[in-house]
Each structure stands twice: as C-alpha cells, then as structure tokens.
Scaffold this motif. Structure first.
Motif, PDB file in Angstrom:
ATOM      1  N   ASP A 349       0.953  -1.291   0.174  1.00  0.00           N
ATOM      2  CA  ASP A 349       0.030   0.013  -0.004  1.00  0.00           C
ATOM      3  C   ASP A 349       0.812   1.176   0.154  1.00  0.00           C
ATOM      4  N   LEU A 350       0.341   2.308  -0.775  1.00  0.00           N
ATOM      5  CA  LEU A 350       1.299   3.521  -0.659  1.00  0.00           C
ATOM      6  C   LEU A 350       1.031   4.307   0.322  1.00  0.00           C
ATOM      7  N   THR A 384       5.507  -0.785   1.775  1.00  0.00           N
ATOM      8  CA  THR A 384       4.931   0.482   1.575  1.00  0.00           C
ATOM      9  C   THR A 384       6.008   1.267   0.616  1.00  0.00           C
ATOM     10  N   GLY A 431       2.200   4.281  -6.427  1.00  0.00           N
ATOM     11  CA  GLY A 431       2.137   3.050  -5.693  1.00  0.00           C
ATOM     12  C   GLY A 431       2.439   1.786  -6.501  1.00  0.00           C
TER      13      GLY A 431
END
Length: 911
Positions: A349-350, A384, A431
């Motif tokens: 996930d960003l 991330t 992302g």
C-alpha cells in the motif's frame, strides 16, 4: 459489529486529539500558521535549555527544533494530522493488545484521579526498558505530581519502543511526538477517558482484526470529505484518504474463497471438509481442462497478494484460509503461520499508516492462533513506498549498487536498477502500478542478494535503508497465483499530473479510472492460469470509455463468476454511493460459461448477501445466471457485460440494423457562458423572438436576436418542458456566439430543423420528445433527424422495448448519443402506431400549453371550465357505465357551481 458506534468513536477521537495537539503547539510558542516569535525560541545552554524563563533538559531543545523543522517542511496542519494519528494509532493498538491478553493494562487508570497504571507503577520504581538519559528525565519528573501528562508521554513512548509488536509494526515515534501529547489527554471526557471507559467498542469487537480496518476508515473519513470538497486533482498525500474504503466481510470471503480456495480445490479435488466451510464458494459447472489448471507442488509455493491492501482486511481473510489449509495438511500452528508470512502472502500500500495497521492486524491474528508470535520474531510481508534515493544527500547510486551486490553486478544491471530507483521518486503517487522493467537475471541477482542481507544481523546503514526499495522491486515483479483486491477508485480527471501521465503511457486501456488500471495490473502480475478477484465500480461493465478494456478481457481471459452488486453495496456510514461489481477472472481462455449473480435490487449490503447465499442453494430465478458464454457479450455493440440478456433479445441485436443507420444522432452547441447568451422566453419582448423559422437563412434574414433553444430538461415524453423555456442569442446567424472562443458550435446544419430530442442525463428511464421547427439545440439536448417515419421512430424511442435494449448498453443515468443509437432498430410501417404517437404529441402539447411557462399559453384551464365541460363530463360517465355494464343510465345534472374553485378542479380532473 456496530459500525455506528465505531464511527462515532473514531471521528470524535480525531477531533479531540487534533484540538488538544493544536493547543499544545500554541503552548510551545507557535502561532496558527506555524511561525514562532524570536523570544519564544529555546536557547541551548551548557547543561540544558532555557525556554520561557525556565530551565529544561538539553533533549527538550532538540525535540523542539525537530518539531520546528517538521512544521516548516510539512505545514502546521499536516503536523496536527500526523501527531494525532500517531497517538491514536499507538494508544488504540495498546488497548487492542490489552483486550487480547497480549500486554499488561498499562493504559487503565490506577485511581480516581485517572492516573494511568504505567505512571503509577513508575512511581513505585517499575520502569519499562529505556535509554539512560530518558530514565533520568523520568526520575526527575516523577518527583512532581502535577506533571502526570509529561510523565505519561515519556513512559508510554518508551513502552511502545520496548514492546516488540508495537515497535515492529509502527516503528519508533519521531522525537518531537511526545512533546505533542495533549495536556488534556487524561482529562475527563478526553481521549484516554474515551478509550478506557468506552461504550463505543465491545470486548468482542476488540477481539476482531476487522476493528482495525473500521477504525482506520472512520478516522480518515472527515479527511476524505475535506479532500473531495476541494475538488480538482488529488495530490500524493491526499490519495490514501480519497481512495480508502473498507470492504464488507462477506464479499472479501467470496473473493478469497473463489481464488485461493478454488485453486486449492482444483489441485485437491477430493477435499470436502474445507469446501463445506466455504459458504461463498461458487460451484463450477464444469471441471477445468488440464491446460487451464494452475498447478503447484507444495502449499508454500502458492503466492497470493493484495497490491492495494489498505489496513489488511483481505489479507486477514487470506490468512484464515491458508491457516486452515496448513492445519488440514498436518502442519503445526507455528509452522503454518511462519509459512504464511514468509511464503504465501504479500501486501502493498502506498500509505505507510495503512501498512502499519495491516502488519499489526496480521500479527494480532497470528498471536490469537499462537501466543509465541507476541515477540514479533516473524512478520508478515507488508510493504509500502520506500524513501526515494537522493544523490544530493546519498552517495553515488552506482557506488551503492556495487556495495549492495558486493561487486557481482554488471553495468547493464546498474542501468536497469537506476531506472527503477528513478521511477520510485514518484512512488507516493504511483504506488503499486509502477512497472519495473528488469531482466530475469537482474531479478535473480536482486532476490539472492536481498535474501542474503535479510539474514545478516549486521549490515551497512546504506543497505539497511535501501532494503525496502529492493523488496518492493521484487514484490512488483513477482508472478502471483492469485490476487485479491479492492483497488482505489479515482477517475482520470482527479489524477495528478504524474499519475495521469504514467497511467496513459502504461495502462492506456484502463486510463478511465484507477480501478481499471488495477485490472490491467492484475493481469500483468498474474501467473498463467492464475486468478484475480476484485470489487470495483460496475462502470467498466457498460460504459463506452471502458470498451477497449472489456474487449481485451473477453478476448483473452475468462470471467469465472461475478456478483453484480449495483448500488448500496457498502455500509451506509462509508458515504460511498458508487455502484459495484465483484468478480473472478482467470488468466486463460475458456469456452466454459461464467456464473453471474444479479444482486442489484438488494436494498442494502445485508440483503444482497442473503440473496447471494439463497441463489447459491436454490438457483433463484432472476438472480442466478449460470453458463453464460462470454461470446454472448460480443454480439451486443460495445460488448457490455449483459449476462442477463435472453436469447430472444440477443437475436434482436444480431438481426437488425442499429438505430444510427436510420436517423442522424447529433450533439448541439455549448455556449460556455449561458448567463450571457441564454434567457428564459418571458424575459424578452415576444416581438424580438423568432418562432417557427424552418432554416438558418430565413432566421438570419429576420434580423431578430432571440430564437428557441432546446436545452434538454426533465422527464417528459412527446412534447414540452425545458424544450420550450429557453431562448438563445443567435443574431445574424450566431455572429457573436461564433466569435466567442470558448463556445463550441456543433452541427449547425441541423439548426431550425424539425426532429426528435432527448436529454443527455436520464433518470432510470429514456424518453424522447418532438423537436419542432425553429429550434437550436445544445449538448444537453442532443437530437436526431429521421428523414422518414419520424412518428414511428419517436414511438420506438419511448417504448418499453427501447428501454430494455438501452438498459443493456447503458444501465446508468447518463445516456450518451453513442450508446443510445447502438440500440437495434426494429423497423415496421405501422399506421396505427403513427396515429397513436401523433395523438400523444397532441395530448402532451395541450397539457404543456396549459402551463404559464409555455409561450402558447392562453388561459388557465380552470377558468376554461364551463357548463359545456360539465355536460361533457356527465355524458362521458354515462358512456363509461354503459361500456362496463351494458346498461344505459341517465344522470340528471345538478346546477353547475361555477363560483367554486373546488368544483372547477373536480371538473377539470374529470375532463
């Protein structure tokens, strides 16, 4: 789980924390804009810090300067958000651990004065592990009972750093964060009081990993509203809030069971015990052919990912399913969990906050299965976006790569990896959709070297800092056996410049929305015969802007099953009003039909769930559609996913010309300044309006300025409404408007021509009206101009047949010309239909002209009621009675009450 209570808790907690932190920043000398007067800045002195006339430790100076630098870098509002979320995160996580018996009750109050147990124990000499300088500060503070908040801030920060789960999931807090713990954090009714005495969250809910996801969604819900309220492009730091939405649990189970579960059953066809447990598994109508079967050797080989994992809800469900698989195959609990974390699951996930929560949720679930994981010795693989490489502050990249690969890398590999690092400069916007173009040999080198460094206890700082970048490269170049996602929803118009440009260059077929970009990403990252499942917006199933995406999917891959969810899918508290679909796609071609469930009529998420489960058991008509060949969709223009379409309707599409073949659909002009060029007809002298001109030349010769303007309008068939309200400045053939650069003049050759018009925006119904001679039309009142059979075509457009055919092509509220005229035209020469249409036009015109907004209005219909109207109504009633009973009656009229408004209204309604 009562999401109403949880939402109230999260939103109230956010506001309380932000207000407390704002007040605390003010006490530290900052104004509302983040500026500080010179006299309010601390001074570093020998042995400590002088600030506001008092002496503090040297550490205070460094914390204050760190806070000052952060505010200058990010702005004071961002620091409010950051600090509030940090404390919300940590303190809620501690409470969850406590409720799961994974830590001591350090947050509970020890006395009526609301002294936290961690402070009470420290006063008795029991301190958590911490650095010696912090220990000395705490010991000094403990002598002053008025500084409970300062004591608590230091102690709980040290406790978080010492607790393995908190430390591994959330990392260390920024050094200034403890300065920002609100002064009123322990006061009655404030955050700690809410957390300790909350009626918002039950003990059972504290046991559920779902709680973390709901808290995250509701905590950022107001931030999400703020982002959408500003409109325009979403900046990188706004994307997480704008695209976060929590998926209903039963839909997650459907997605996981029909991807990971189905792959397992394909390889273990005699497994029945687990299959009975999977309530949402859709039975296959046929067994997969050998060439379409994804095979694996060991369970550890089965790789699954969520590339937009949020707070980890989908990964949690994957964990549960994998855990059951391992236990069924004879693995021990600890071994099963380690295998899941190390081999099976990947999340990306960003948003770093989401990554932290997903890690915490999975580790919590592991601890619930086996408490030995409370030391966080094995962590899930959640990633991330890494900190981008900066050659101005970091060393030369080639020198670093030589260090990382210990001289085993080549110059060409350096070039490939340099391009990856360059791309990661935009990772906070892009992302998981980043495409890392590296060769197999380079990927193998990265994999082997990264595994080596991960097994080393001591490594250079540069290597430690860049390990996350190499782990992300590996994760986004992996081929997964299954992908399960609720991807972000973001239209192309909201994408910032970096994101928009990259999507158009790399995901052209999916550029319409970020969710469709993720559909292409999923196919790209799947292994052959792998399966991906998503819940996203239903618009890709129908809209012309996604036609290329649909065509490619139908041509190359296989939709195995689908839940067509429609509106009201998400919990009403989410605020989402999108219409959804959830589906499973296999990366292979297959002649086998798909299984579809039509749940669009469910009034809420729970009702849709019940409809689905009932259809699985009973194959409910109009909900359950098995064995639907994908080739059916290709028979319909634009290839919409019209799984419910009957063979008879399909035959209509294949046996008739499109409506566009018999009349000319056209869009009209756009003034770009309606206030300047449009008026209502009653605002202008009637003598200056040109009515009834049949061509542009005669209108121009009239030297009149204003002419009737068709601007679409509301629901009304046959004649009238906004069609007859507006006029446009078209003096001298539109001379002024044509010279106005922002205006768009389309199809002027059709202006003033009689035809048929319909509004661009519908309301679940398509409707058309006659366009009289003398009108100019705009983009919201598109029109068609049949050369013959105008009455018949108008009747066809207003028929139920047209409505059903159009709903297949475009089941939304917006009827684009291209969609509307792809409908097959069922042409007949029928005088009776033509007569009925003309009758409808006349009746509608008469009704419309009874309104004062019509320029043909003559008198109020109530005033037109007279004795003749009364007698006509009585005769009509006599004929109606005779028709229904075959008996003739004679009604003697009473005296007409012409002076009664009520009587006139009754007579008018009868007429």
């Amino acid at each position: 789980m009562d999401t109403n209570r949880i939402k109230r808790f999260a939103t109230e907690a956010r506001n309380i924390l932000k207000a407390g932190i704002a007040a605390k920043i003010t006490t530290l000398g900052f104004n509302k804009k983040g500026n500080v007067a010179e006299e309010h800045r601390p001074q570093l002195m020998q042995g400590g810090t002088l600030w506001n006339g008092q002496f503090y430790t040297e550490g205070f100076y460094h914390q204050w300067m760190s806070l000052y630098n952060r505010i200058q870098q990010k702005g004071i509002n961002e620091v409010y958000e950051e600090a509030a979320y940090t404390w919300f995160n940590r303190l809620c996580a501690i409470r969850i651990l406590q409720k799961n018996n994974l830590c001591s009750p350090v947050l509970q109050y020890a006395d009526a004065a609301r002294t936290p147990i961690i402070v009470d124990e420290a006063r008795q000499g029991h301190l958590p592990q911490m650095k010696e300088d912090i220990r000395q500060r705490i010991v000094e503070l403990l002598d002053d009972d008025t500084k409970v908040t300062e004591q608590f801030a230091l102690l709980i920060t040290a406790w978080c750093h010492d607790n393995p789960i908190l430390n591994q999931c959330f990392g260390s807090m920024a050094d200034y964060t403890e300065l920002l713990l609100p002064n009123d954090i322990l006061a009655k009714g404030k955050f700690m009081d809410m957390l300790n005495h909350t009626e918002f969250i039950t003990d059972e809910e504290f046991q559920s990993p779902e709680l973390i996801g709901w808290l995250y969604q509701f905590y950022i819900s107001e931030r999400k509203d703020e982002v959408f309220a500003k409109k325009g492009k979403f900046e990188a730091d706004e994307i997480p809030a704008a695209t976060q939405i929590f998926t209903p649990n039963w839909i997650v189970k459907y997605m996981v069971q029909n991807t990971v579960g189905r792959i397992y059953l394909d390889n273990n066809p005699y497994e029945t015990t687990l299959q009975k447990k999977w309530r949402y598994l859709v039975n296959q109508t046929e067994k997969p052919t050998p060439e379409n079967l994804l095979k694996y050797n060991e369970l550890t080989d089965l790789k699954v990912a969520d590339l937009a994992c949020g707070s980890g809800h989908i990964l949690n469900e994957c964990f549960d399913l994998f855990y059951d698989l391992y236990i069924a195959e004879g693995y021990g609990r600890g071994e099963a969990i380690e295998n899941i974390f190390r081999h099976n699951l990947t999340g990306i996930d960003l948003d770093n906050r989401a990554k932290q929560l997903a890690t915490f949720a999975l580790l919590l679930k592991a601890c619930q299965k086996d408490s030995s994981f409370a030391d966080a010795h094995c962590l899930p693989n959640i990633l991330t976006m890494p900190k981008p490489w900066n050659e101005e502050t970091d060393e030369n990249l080639n020198d670093f790569l030589s260090l990382y690969f210990q001289g085993e890398n080549t110059s060409s590999q350096n070039e490939e990896l340099a391009a990856c690092f360059e791309l990661m400069h935009n990772a906070d916007s892009l992302g998981s959709i980043m495409k890392f173009d590296i060769s197999d040999s380079t990927r193998l080198l990265v994999k082997q070297t990264t595994d080596y460094w991960c097994n080393q206890e001591i490594m250079p700082d540069a290597v430690r800092l860049q390990l996350p970048a190499f782990e992300l490269i590996l994760a986004l170049t992996e081929k997964y056996d299954a992908l399960v996602m609720n991807p972000p929803y973001m239209g192309g118009g909201n994408m910032n410049e970096v994101l928009s440009k990259y999507v158009k260059a790399n995901y052209e077929e999916g550029k319409g929305d970020l969710f469709s970009t993720f559909m292409l990403l999923a196919i790209d990252r799947l292994a052959d015969n792998g399966k991906y499942s998503m819940i996203n917006m239903q618009s890709w199933m129908f809209l012309s802007s996604f036609e290329k995406l649909r065509t490619s999917l139908l041509k190359n891959y296989h939709i195995e099953n689908m839940l067509h969810l429609g509106p009201r899918t998400f919990d009403e508290l989410s605020g989402e009003v999108v219409q959804n679909t959830s589906f499973v796609v296999a990366k292979n071609k297959s002649d086998e039909g798909g299984v579809y469930f039509r749940l669009v009529d469910g009034k809420n998420c729970a009702e849709k769930k019940d409809m689905f489960l009932q259809a699985l058991q009973e194959h409910t008509a109009k909900v359950y559609y098995p064995n639907v060949p994908q080739s059916n969709f290709e028979k319909i223009p634009g290839c919409p996913i019209g799984y419910w379409v009957s063979p008879n309707i399909l035959k209509i599409f294949t046996s008739n010309l499109a409506l566009s073949a018999v009349c000319s659909p056209t869009q009209g002009l756009a003034t770009a300044d309606n206030a300047r060029f449009l008026r209502s007809w009653f605002e202008v002298s009637r003598s200056r309006i040109g009515f009834g001109f049949e061509n542009a030349a005669s209108a121009a010769r009239s030297r009149l300025k204003w002419f009737p303007y068709n601007k679409g309008g509301d629901v009304r068939r046959w004649y009238g409404l906004s069609l007859s309200e507006n006029i446009i400045d078209w003096y001298n053939d539109g001379e002024i408007l044509k010279s106005f650069k922002p205006a768009v003049i389309r199809n002027p050759g059709y202006y003033f021509t009689d035809g048929i018009t319909f509004p661009r925006i519908g309301s679940n119904l398509f409707y058309a009206r006659i366009l009289q001679p003398g009108f100019i039309f705009d983009c919201n009142g598109p029109s068609c101009f049949p050369q013959e059979k105008k009455e018949y075509i108008l009747g066809f457009l207003n028929s139920k047949v047209m409505q059903q055919l159009l709903f297949i092509l475009c089941p939304t509220l917006s009827f684009q010309i291209g969609d509307s005229f792809k409908v097959p035209y069922i042409g007949k020469n029928n005088d009776y239909i033509n007569h009925c249409v003309q009758q409808n036009i006349n009746i509608s015109k008469q009704d419309w002209d009874n309104h004062e907004t019509s320029w043909d209005f003559e008198t109020n219909p109530l005033l037109a009621v007279n004795e003749n109207t009364y007698i006509d109504n009585i005769r009509h009633e006599e004929k109606l009675h005779e028709k229904e009973t075959d008996k003739h009656i004679c009604i003697n009229p009473a005296a007409p009450q012409l002076g009664s408004l009520k009587w006139r209204m009754e007579q008018y309604k009868t007429k």
